[in-house]
Design an enzyme around this catalytic site. Sequence first.
Site, PDB file in Angstrom:
ATOM      1  N   SER A  36       0.821  -1.216   0.000  1.00 35.88           N
ATOM      2  CA  SER A  36       0.000   0.000   0.000  1.00 35.88           C
ATOM      3  C   SER A  36       0.848   1.256   0.000  1.00 35.88           C
ATOM      4  CB  SER A  36      -0.947   0.038   1.208  1.00 35.88           C
ATOM      5  OG  SER A  36      -0.336   0.684   2.304  1.00 35.88           O
ATOM      6  N   VAL A  37       0.174   2.362  -0.277  1.00 42.87           N
ATOM      7  CA  VAL A  37       0.782   3.699  -0.301  1.00 42.87           C
ATOM      8  C   VAL A  37       1.385   4.062   1.063  1.00 42.87           C
ATOM      9  CG1 VAL A  37      -1.400   4.848   0.335  1.00 42.87           C
ATOM     10  CG2 VAL A  37       0.270   6.092  -1.047  1.00 42.87           C
ATOM     11  N   LYS A  38       0.933   3.382   2.115  1.00 39.54           N
ATOM     12  CA  LYS A  38       1.321   3.800   3.462  1.00 39.54           C
ATOM     13  C   LYS A  38       2.767   3.474   3.828  1.00 39.54           C
ATOM     14  CE  LYS A  38      -2.361   5.910   4.906  1.00 39.54           C
ATOM     15  NZ  LYS A  38      -2.330   7.308   5.351  1.00 39.54           N
ATOM     16  N   ASP A  39       3.448   2.670   3.009  1.00 37.38           N
ATOM     17  CA  ASP A  39       4.884   2.488   3.265  1.00 37.38           C
ATOM     18  C   ASP A  39       5.619   3.824   3.184  1.00 37.38           C
ATOM     19  OD1 ASP A  39       4.573  -0.202   3.591  1.00 37.38           O
ATOM     20  OD2 ASP A  39       5.601  -0.785   1.737  1.00 37.38           O
ATOM     21  N   ARG A  40       5.098   4.735   2.379  1.00 34.56           N
ATOM     22  CA  ARG A  40       5.795   6.022   2.192  1.00 34.56           C
ATOM     23  C   ARG A  40       5.809   6.834   3.493  1.00 34.56           C
ATOM     24  NH1 ARG A  40       6.171   7.328  -3.498  1.00 34.56           N
ATOM     25  NH2 ARG A  40       4.935   5.933  -4.786  1.00 34.56           N
TER      26      ARG A  40
END
Length: 306
Positions: A36-40
């Site tokens: 998901s985008v949340k690794d960023r």
Amino acid sequence: MSTPIIDLTELFGLSGRGDAPGRLLGKLETANHTGSVKDRPVERMLRDPRVAGAHTLVEATGGNTGISLAVAGSMLGKRVIVTMSRKMSPGKVRQMEEAGAEVILCPLVGLDSPANFINVARQLGEAEGHWYVDQFNNPANVEAHYETTGPELLEQVRDLDAFVAGAGTGGTLTGAGRALKERNPGIDVVLADPAGSTLGPHLRGEETEPAPYLVEGIGGDFLPPLLDFGVLDTAYQVDDAEAAAHLRTLAAAAIDVGSSSGTTVGAALAYLRDHPGATVCALLADSGDRYAETWRNQAWLTDHGL
Ligand SMILES: Cc1ncc(COP(=O)(O)O)c(C=O)c1O
């Protein structure tokens, strides 16, 4: 690593539509390590010096931040406690627990209740040796998108007219949106909002009562402090049934993404109807693997009229 851009123009039947059909692209955030985008934001928030002094990391999440934090925490040797509303898919709990996190499920109540998942996390974060990561207020969340998501889009899509994403904390739209506008103020930053959320109406100057919806991770009943409404140009609301229909189209092309991608694609298609010929990129925020019991389950979809 930049996440890939995929071209969805033909899949959604845009190429046959008149002289100025437009282009629909998707930014495939499922390619991040935990899907998901949340690794960023998690990678960026964990650079904080307070991490070193904590034995336990606490976070409130719609699930994806929790999955990313659970994996990062286990690599750092930290205990991870995650709070999440009961609305979210069981697959998210499973992935967090498999990575060693403790998950506390909270009732789906507003921020004015102490039982709200954000209030429970804030309280737990006050214990000795605990650090509340606080993606809803942590400026590193916005910085991550300002420094990665936005510049990647500019690099990958040279003639971008609009970027479309949902808002959970607002980190993605605020951070990426600022980076895009700085380089090219003509790029529209578009909020994809589930019908029932109060964020889209707020942008139009309307204060509405929240209504329940099933899409996970975006929209809400309170204004996230990090969401800069000044960076948003417009919002489109998409209901659960339309989101489910777009997910079916994506799944048929073996594009395995989560519920909010149905919303962002719906908002991007609405934008394209208003701006024929535009090049639009929608954020495909997470992988479908965490929705096995819900959005990937025909019985669940049927039960919910989707
Ligand atoms: C599932 C999901 N989580 C999170 C986000 C973005 O959240 P945030 O506003 O917290 O950056 C999106 C954006 O589209 C999303 O679809």
